[in-house]
Each structure stands twice: as structure tokens, then as C-alpha cells.
Write an enzyme that holds these catalytic residues in place. Structure first.
Site, mmCIF file in Angstrom:
data_model
loop_
_atom_site.group_PDB
_atom_site.id
_atom_site.type_symbol
_atom_site.label_atom_id
_atom_site.label_comp_id
_atom_site.label_asym_id
_atom_site.label_seq_id
_atom_site.Cartn_x
_atom_site.Cartn_y
_atom_site.Cartn_z
ATOM 1 N N ASP A 1 -5.097 6.075 2.831
ATOM 2 C CA ASP A 1 -5.205 4.632 2.643
ATOM 3 C C ASP A 1 -6.361 4.096 3.478
ATOM 4 O O ASP A 1 -6.572 4.520 4.615
ATOM 5 C CB ASP A 1 -3.917 3.933 3.071
ATOM 6 C CG ASP A 1 -3.894 2.487 2.610
ATOM 7 O OD1 ASP A 1 -3.190 2.219 1.627
ATOM 8 O OD2 ASP A 1 -4.600 1.636 3.204
ATOM 9 N N HIS B 1 0.825 -1.210 0.000
ATOM 10 C CA HIS B 1 0.000 0.000 0.000
ATOM 11 C C HIS B 1 0.863 1.266 0.000
ATOM 12 O O HIS B 1 0.530 2.250 -0.635
ATOM 13 C CB HIS B 1 -0.940 0.011 1.219
ATOM 14 C CG HIS B 1 -2.147 -0.850 1.002
ATOM 15 N ND1 HIS B 1 -3.423 -0.366 1.039
ATOM 16 C CD2 HIS B 1 -2.258 -2.165 0.701
ATOM 17 C CE1 HIS B 1 -4.275 -1.352 0.778
ATOM 18 N NE2 HIS B 1 -3.586 -2.461 0.583
#
Ligand code: UDP
Length: 483
Positions: free
Chosen positions: A111, A20
Site C-alpha cells: 500500500d 485500503h
């Protein structure tokens, strides 16, 4: 807020895990290269991973900044690239809030695994975009299974069922579904929070490109109703050898040794084997891989990350788990290069000698393989990787399956059920790396996709246009607020 004509300011708040963090850093760089001012919000220890890279960007004239949050007293930083999705980062809540109240960016890209951050950002009335790290296809697959399949009513673990409502006929088995699909009592609150994060957001940024999965990009927008900017492959912003070598972490092999080894090989002759930043395989599985690779008689680079032995995680595969004499034989006949730790994945994938990628089908690896024109052997393990496999083998037809059947939890398995035997590894490697008509077709399809990927991020390409479109939309909002 800045004056109307000032460049758009976008904050990026990446997660700590590699799969990520790495693409979000690249996304911030892409937006800076389109004229936005990108600020990456991170912690002191995490900034070390990309500090040099961003300094190079700044020297090249990009408007990109790292802002490190001051950690609360007594809290320790999380710096592990292998941090899983459930890692709790909420100790950053106060520092993030303190930083944001003093600023007013045009938007913040967060995120989804910083689950707690949505509320803080929304309270401050800052436009919030969510980054989930996956592509359009797995979103469509998961959404349809979640909403239209009674998973508990499927009696067989291994009998395929068709995922409803999709543009292609996609079959999955219950054993390939994430554990929380099979048992809805697991993590219901966390999953609900993540879903709401997206629903209440301004939209989502997707690291993919339209031509890779056009029917699914349309599906995300028209059927799932999501406001999405498809801006990838963001990894293609890494142009220099330096950028490609130490991406994410510092590689445990230097660029020169890696390139020298690859330069000594014929085009398309080397298989690159990697299971990403998170996966931990048990020793028995690694032995099967070793035997399978040796029996295939093809050259390979094998990245051995963390390994799992009786639920004990060992760093960098340093324990001696390989079959007796394997490593020596591979060295002697120059067949295999074993990297323990972190590999320069982009550098390797883009080398002309690399003709195959045995991958766990993490979204980034899948996209990086496709956009480097490297056909894949798919070996999904966890997360949405089984869906990614179907995209590679059933929709795009740019890979072959090794025959992985069991979704496994990312960090530990008391009973590892997912072992794939050496004969399957050997079979898949020979099938992909051999010179059959089928493998040549797979190769030519993936080369075509790689060309489309490059065109997507160039001026005039779809992803290039979508980056500009988001910037323009944010400008329009700024103007609307002023009048
Ligand atoms: N990566 C790398 N070197 C390694 C392992 C991983 O550069 O030795 C990078 C890889 O290029 C990709 C990311 O880490 O960008 C892994 O993301 P992916 O989605 O493929 O898998 P995950 O690690 O999230 O399971």
C-alpha cells in the site's frame, strides 16, 4: 526462489485503514483464486479483522496465508480501521525486513501509505507493485490538476474551472480540491515520496474494471504512462453471506435482523446512507441529515460511524445527537434503521430493496455501489472523493449531487465549513428515489454497469484476464532469471 513450475508467490502488505485494507485483502483472495499463492503480511491485531475469512478461503482450497509480523519490543499495534493516510507505520520496518530477507516472493504488492517500505523492498530486489486504492478517473483528474493547473492563481474558491486534457469536460472548484493542492507547502516530502514509490515500482494494481472508465483506463496507460493491472471490482469475490456480513469489521447488526428489515421493504425503496470508515461528521451535520431524511419520507438505513463534536471524536455515534424523538418516530413507523458502528455494506447494497446509496464517494463505496447496480447521491468530503463524484454524476450519470462544496480534512475541522442543509438532503433523496423519468434513466444506467462489473471478473472478462496477465508476466520473469 521456487522452481519454475511452482505457483507464483505474491505478498500483499495492506495498510491499516479500512478503505485500503479491505480491498487489498480481497485482491489477495482474487489472486489466490487464480492459482497464485497469496501471503498477507500484517500485524497480530489487524489479522483479527480477516482471520476467519481467510480460514474459510483455505477450507475452500485457496492457497492463501496470513503472516503476522512480530512487533518490536515496546511498540503498540495500530488496529484502527479509521486510521488516516498520515498514520505512521514505520515501526514495522525491521520486522518486515527480517521477514523478507528469508523469503523471495515473485512480487510484493504494498500500500502506498506504507511510504517507508519501498526502499526496503527495492534493496532486496523484490518486484514491487503499488496499490493506491483509487480508480483511473481520479488519477487522471489529480495528475492533470497537479501538473497543469496553477491552483494558487485561481482567485475564486467557488468559480468552476475545467480540468485540462481529459477525455470529458470536467469542472471542479478550488474549494473541492485537497488542501495540499491549494497549499503546496503542506506535506511536500510525503507527497514526493508517494509519487516516487509509484515511479520506481514494477507497476500498479487498480481496483476498477475497464468498462467502467475505458477512456481513463487508456489515459492512465497511454498518457500517464503507468503500467497498470485493472483487476476489480475485487469486492465481487465476496460470494457468501458470511463474507458479505463481516467484511472489514464485525458488523454491529447481525445478518438476520438486517435482512429481515430489508425483506419487509419493496424493491428499490430503501436509501442506504454511509460515509465510510474514516469520516467524522459534526453533530449539527447529523441533525441536518436526520431532518432531511425524515422530510423525504423514504425508507432508509443510516450508518452512523464516529462523530465529531467540538474536535472531540466520539465512537460509533453513541452520543445523543439526533433530533428529539427522531429515532422513536423512525422505529414506530418503520421508516428507518439506524446502525451505530459498522454495517454489512455489501449485504445491504446487494439487497433488492435498496434503491439508492447516499455516499461520501470513497472509491470502494463508489465501486461497490456501481457494481451492485445502486444509483447514488454523492456527498464527497475529503481525499479524492470530489473527483469520484464527477465520475458518478458527470461521466457515468448514475447519481445526483447533494451539493457538497467544501473539501474537509479527514479527521478534524476546527471550523467545519462543509455543512449541507436539510433541504438539500430532502431534495436529493426525493430526486433519486422518486419515480421521475430522470431517476429511471439513472437506475437503468447503473444496472447496466453492474452487469458489466460482473462480466469483468468472470472468466473471459477484462479484470479476470488482467489478473492472469500479471501472473503470466511474473512467471516469465522467473524463467528469465533462471536462464
Ligand atoms: N465499510 C463497511 N461497513 C461500514 C463502513 C465501511 O463494510 O460500516 C466498507 C465499505 O464496504 C468499503 C470500505 O469499508 O469497502 C470503505 O472504503 P471507502 O473507500 O468507501 O471509504 P473510506 O472508508 O476509505 O473513506
Amino acid at each position: 526462489m521456487d522452481s519454475i513450475d511452482a505457483p507464483i508467490q505474491i505478498f500483499f502488505f495492506p495498510f491499516v485503514g479500512g478503505g485500503h485494507q479491505i480491498p487489498m485483502i480481497d485482491t489477495a483472495r482474487v489472486f489466490a483464486s487464480h492459482g497464485a499463492i497469496s501471503t498477507i503480511i500484517t500485524t497480530p491485531s489487524n489479522s483479527i479483522h480477516f482471520h476467519k475469512l481467510i480460514t474459510r478461503d483455505q477450507q475452500n482450497g485457496l492457497n492463501i496465508i496470513i503472516h503476522t509480523l512480530t512487533l518490536p519490543h515496546n511498540s503498540s499495534d495500530i488496529i484502527d480501521m479509521s486510521s488516516g493516510p498520515m498514520t505512521d507505520t514505520s515501526f514495522l520496518l525491521e520486522p518486515l525486513k527480517q521477514f523478507l530477507v528469508l523469503q523471495h516472493p515473485d512480487c510484493i504488492v504494498m500500500d502506498m501509505f506504507h511510504r517507508w517500505a519501498g526502499e526496503v523492498i527495492d534493496e532486496l530486489l523484490i518486484k514491487r507493485i503499488v496499490f493506491t486504492g483509487n480508480g483511473c478517473f481520479p488519477r487522471c483528474v489529480h495528475d492533470n490538476i497537479r501538473n497543469h493547473v496553477q491552483v494558487q492563481n485561481i482567485s475564486s474558491d467557488y468559480e468552476p474551472f475545467v480540468v485540462p486534457n481529459l477525455p470529458d469536460k470536467i469542472e471542479m472548484t478550488k474549494s473541492q480540491l485537497p488542501i495540499f493542492f491549494r497549499d503546496p507547502s503542506l506535506f511536500p516530502d510525503r507527497l514526493k515520496t508517494i509519487k516516487q514509490l509509484e515511479e520506481k515500482s514494477f507497476g500498479t494494481i487498480i481496483n476498477s474494471f475497464y468498462d467502467l472508465e475505458p477512456a481513463y483506463a487508456d489515459y492512465v496507460r497511454k498518457v500517464l504512462g503507468q503500467k497498470a493491472w485493472i483487476v476489480g471490482p475485487v469486492s465481487l469475490c465476496n460470494r457468501s453471506k458470511e463474507d458479505k456480513t463481516n467484511r472489514g469489521k464485525v458488523s454491529t447488526i447481525d445478518e438476520k435482523s438486517c435482512l429481515n428489515w430489508l425483506n419487509s421493504k419493496n424493491p428499490n425503496s430503501v436509501l442506504y446512507v454511509s460515509f465510510g470508515s474514516l469520516a467524522r461528521l459534526p453533530h449539527e451535520q447529523l441533525k441536518e441529515i436526520a431532518y432531511g431524511l425524515e422530510a423525504s419520507d423514504h425508507s432508509f438505513i443510516w450508518v452512523v460511524g464516529k462523530t465529531l463534536n467540538s474536535s472531540k471524536i466520539e465512537e460509533n455515534g453513541s452520543a445523543n445527537f439526533l433530533p428529539d424523538g427522531f429515532e422513536e418516530r423512525m422505529k414506530e413507523n418503520d421508516k428507518g434503521l439506524i446502525i451505530r458502528g459498522w454495517a454489512p455494506q455489501l449485504l445491504i447494497l446487494e439487497h433488492v430493496a435498496v434503491g439508492g446509496f447516499l455516499t461520501h464517494c470513497g472509491w470502494n463505496s463508489t465501486l461497490e455501489g456501481a457494481s451492485s447496480g445502486v444509483p447514488m447521491i454523492t456527498w464527497p468530503l475529503s481525499a479524492e472523493q470530489f473527483s469520484n463524484e464527477k465520475l458518478v454524476t458527470d461521466v457515468l450519470k448514475i447519481g445526483v449531487q447533494v451539493g457538497s462544496k467544501e473539501w474537509v480534512f479527514w479527521n478534524e475541522e476546527p471550523e467545519w465549513k462543509g455543512t449541507v442543509g436539510r433541504e438539500k438532503v430532502e431534495f436529493a433523496v426525493k430526486k433519486l428515489m422518486g419515480k421521475s423519468e430522470e431517476s429511471e434513466k439513472i437506475r437503468s444506467r447503473v444496472k447496466e454497469i453492474a452487469g458489466k462489473a460482473r462480466r469483468a471478473v468472470e472468466e473471459g472478462g477484462t479484470s479476470y484476464a488482467e489478473v492472469d496477465a500479471l501472473i503470466e508476466e511474473l512467471k516469465a520473469h522467473r524463467v528469465a532469471l533462471k536462464v
